[in-house]
Design a protein around this motif. Structure first.
Motif, mmCIF file in Angstrom:
data_model
loop_
_atom_site.group_PDB
_atom_site.id
_atom_site.type_symbol
_atom_site.label_atom_id
_atom_site.label_comp_id
_atom_site.label_asym_id
_atom_site.label_seq_id
_atom_site.Cartn_x
_atom_site.Cartn_y
_atom_site.Cartn_z
ATOM 1 N N THR A 17 38.912 30.105 37.932
ATOM 2 C CA THR A 17 37.800 31.016 38.158
ATOM 3 C C THR A 17 37.653 32.021 37.023
ATOM 4 O O THR A 17 38.632 32.636 36.603
ATOM 5 C CB THR A 17 38.022 31.790 39.479
ATOM 6 O OG1 THR A 17 38.060 30.850 40.567
ATOM 7 C CG2 THR A 17 36.924 32.800 39.721
ATOM 8 N N VAL A 19 36.378 35.630 36.040
ATOM 9 C CA VAL A 19 36.014 36.927 36.608
ATOM 10 C C VAL A 19 35.568 37.810 35.461
ATOM 11 O O VAL A 19 36.356 38.113 34.559
ATOM 12 C CB VAL A 19 37.189 37.592 37.349
ATOM 13 C CG1 VAL A 19 36.778 38.971 37.860
ATOM 14 C CG2 VAL A 19 37.666 36.717 38.506
ATOM 15 N N THR A 20 34.310 38.226 35.455
ATOM 16 C CA THR A 20 33.840 39.133 34.409
ATOM 17 C C THR A 20 34.093 40.577 34.839
ATOM 18 O O THR A 20 34.221 40.874 36.030
ATOM 19 C CB THR A 20 32.345 38.937 34.105
ATOM 20 O OG1 THR A 20 31.564 39.418 35.203
ATOM 21 C CG2 THR A 20 32.024 37.469 33.844
ATOM 22 N N ALA A 22 36.829 42.229 34.233
ATOM 23 C CA ALA A 22 38.180 42.195 34.803
ATOM 24 C C ALA A 22 39.093 43.286 34.255
ATOM 25 O O ALA A 22 40.252 43.385 34.683
ATOM 26 C CB ALA A 22 38.810 40.825 34.547
ATOM 27 N N GLY A 27 36.912 43.946 39.385
ATOM 28 C CA GLY A 27 37.263 42.763 38.612
ATOM 29 C C GLY A 27 38.756 42.596 38.451
ATOM 30 O O GLY A 27 39.291 41.483 38.597
ATOM 31 N N LEU A 30 40.150 41.579 41.771
ATOM 32 C CA LEU A 30 39.827 40.180 42.033
ATOM 33 C C LEU A 30 40.771 39.235 41.297
ATOM 34 O O LEU A 30 41.273 38.263 41.872
ATOM 35 C CB LEU A 30 38.388 39.890 41.597
ATOM 36 C CG LEU A 30 37.272 40.159 42.595
ATOM 37 C CD1 LEU A 30 35.920 40.029 41.917
ATOM 38 C CD2 LEU A 30 37.359 39.205 43.785
ATOM 39 N N ALA A 31 40.995 39.517 40.026
ATOM 40 C CA ALA A 31 41.877 38.659 39.232
ATOM 41 C C ALA A 31 43.275 38.607 39.840
ATOM 42 O O ALA A 31 43.868 37.522 39.978
ATOM 43 C CB ALA A 31 41.930 39.160 37.792
ATOM 44 N N VAL A 41 43.002 32.176 36.694
ATOM 45 C CA VAL A 41 41.889 33.088 36.422
ATOM 46 C C VAL A 41 41.690 33.262 34.917
ATOM 47 O O VAL A 41 42.657 33.450 34.171
ATOM 48 C CB VAL A 41 42.149 34.472 37.058
ATOM 49 C CG1 VAL A 41 41.034 35.459 36.681
ATOM 50 C CG2 VAL A 41 42.257 34.354 38.573
ATOM 51 N N ALA A 43 40.170 35.996 32.811
ATOM 52 C CA ALA A 43 39.761 37.388 32.990
ATOM 53 C C ALA A 43 38.987 37.857 31.769
ATOM 54 O O ALA A 43 39.555 38.021 30.678
ATOM 55 C CB ALA A 43 40.984 38.277 33.212
ATOM 56 N N ILE A 92 32.490 34.211 38.684
ATOM 57 C CA ILE A 92 32.196 35.436 39.429
ATOM 58 C C ILE A 92 31.659 36.483 38.461
ATOM 59 O O ILE A 92 32.387 36.983 37.604
ATOM 60 C CB ILE A 92 33.441 35.980 40.161
ATOM 61 C CG1 ILE A 92 33.991 34.935 41.133
ATOM 62 C CG2 ILE A 92 33.086 37.269 40.903
ATOM 63 C CD1 ILE A 92 35.227 35.391 41.895
ATOM 64 N N ASN A 94 30.965 39.888 37.941
ATOM 65 C CA ASN A 94 31.310 41.192 38.501
ATOM 66 C C ASN A 94 31.013 42.344 37.546
ATOM 67 O O ASN A 94 30.815 43.475 37.984
ATOM 68 C CB ASN A 94 32.799 41.197 38.879
ATOM 69 C CG ASN A 94 33.329 42.590 39.102
ATOM 70 O OD1 ASN A 94 33.087 43.206 40.135
ATOM 71 N ND2 ASN A 94 34.047 43.118 38.115
ATOM 72 N N ALA A 213 37.924 43.291 46.906
ATOM 73 C CA ALA A 213 38.260 41.993 46.320
ATOM 74 C C ALA A 213 38.711 41.005 47.390
ATOM 75 O O ALA A 213 38.298 39.842 47.411
ATOM 76 C CB ALA A 213 39.342 42.167 45.265
#
Length: 253
Positions: A17, A19-20, A22, A27, A30-31, A41, A43, A92, A94, A213
């Motif tokens: 995935t 994750v922007t 991060a 973010g 989430l990571a 991830v 990141a 994602i 974010n 998250a």
């Protein structure tokens, strides 16, 4: 259990995935949460030092410094990530910027507006388009756009931010219609006021970033297309039955 039996690791609930945003806030949370579930991830963020610090906390997190405001570089960025990580399956969006001030405030200029629009709206659209051929080639894939309750009614001192989140929400709905029947799921994650560096010094009753998250990932794993998180869960009902009340509540959020 046989003492000589080697326990097999559980399969990750999601594919690799992106994750922007991060580097911090939602973010970062989430990571870390995804990695704790066994999800690899990528990141993305502008702050390379913070990203390296994040990656040092879990072996499944790969730091990838990038400035999404550089719209012209997004196609090349997408190609590089896919070449490095062909197992990528979830994106994602974010990353976000909010200038908490009025349009007529001194010092707020066109460059600030351009940056806010590019990061919050243009970059997610461009990044999605660039990665879509790869995602459509996956058996299952997902694009998650992190929007806000302010996509439904604006904040007095965040006109541009509110507009970008409304635009991102509508883009999410349009993309979902376009990709109906395909392998790519499109999700809108609607955030309330969350305790992050962006919201420092304002607002009360903020949701911790870690809880935001966890709620987002839980909704994603549950297969929901619309994930209303924390106090944002009241937004659909208020918008339907008491839109004036919702507008008043969010004006000074």
């Amino acid at each position: 259990m046989n003492p000589h039996t080697v326990e097999q690791p559980r399969p990750a609930p999601l594919p690799r995935t992106i994750v922007t945003g991060a580097s911090s806030g939602i973010g970062r949370a989430l990571a870390l949460h995804l990695a704790s579930l066994g999800v690899p991830v990528v990141a993305l963020g502008r702050d390379a030092v913070r990203l390296q610090s994040l990656a040092a906390q879990h072996q499944l997190i790969h730091a990838w410094p990038a400035d999404l405001a550089r719209i012209g570089e997004i196609d090349a960025l997408a190609q590089q990530i896919v070449a490095r990580f062909p197992d990528l399956g979830v994106l994602i969006h974010n990353a976000g910027i909010q200038h908490d001030l009025r349009m007529d405030d001194t010092g707020y200029g066109s460059a600030d507006i351009q940056q806010e629009v590019d990061v919050n709206l243009v970059a997610p659209i461009a990044f999605t388009r660039a990665l879509l051929p790869h995602l459509q080639g996956r058996r299952q894939a997902c694009v998650v756009n992190v929007t806000s309750a302010l996509a439904h009614a604006p904040k007095r001192t965040a006109a541009v931010y509110s507009a970008t989140k409304a635009g991102l929400r509508l883009f999410t709905q349009a993309l979902r219609v376009q990709l109906r029947g395909s392998s790519v799921r499109v999700v809108d994650a609607v955030m309330p006021l969350v305790d992050t560096p962006m919201t420092q010094g304002r607002g009360r009753g903020k949701l911790p970033a870690e809880q935001a998250a966890q709620a987002l990932v839980a909704g994603l794993l549950a297969g929901r297309a619309e994930i209303h998180i924390g106090k944002a869960r009241w937004v659909p009902a208020l918008q339907r039955w008491a839109p004036g009340l919702l507008a008043r509540m969010l004006q000074n959020a």
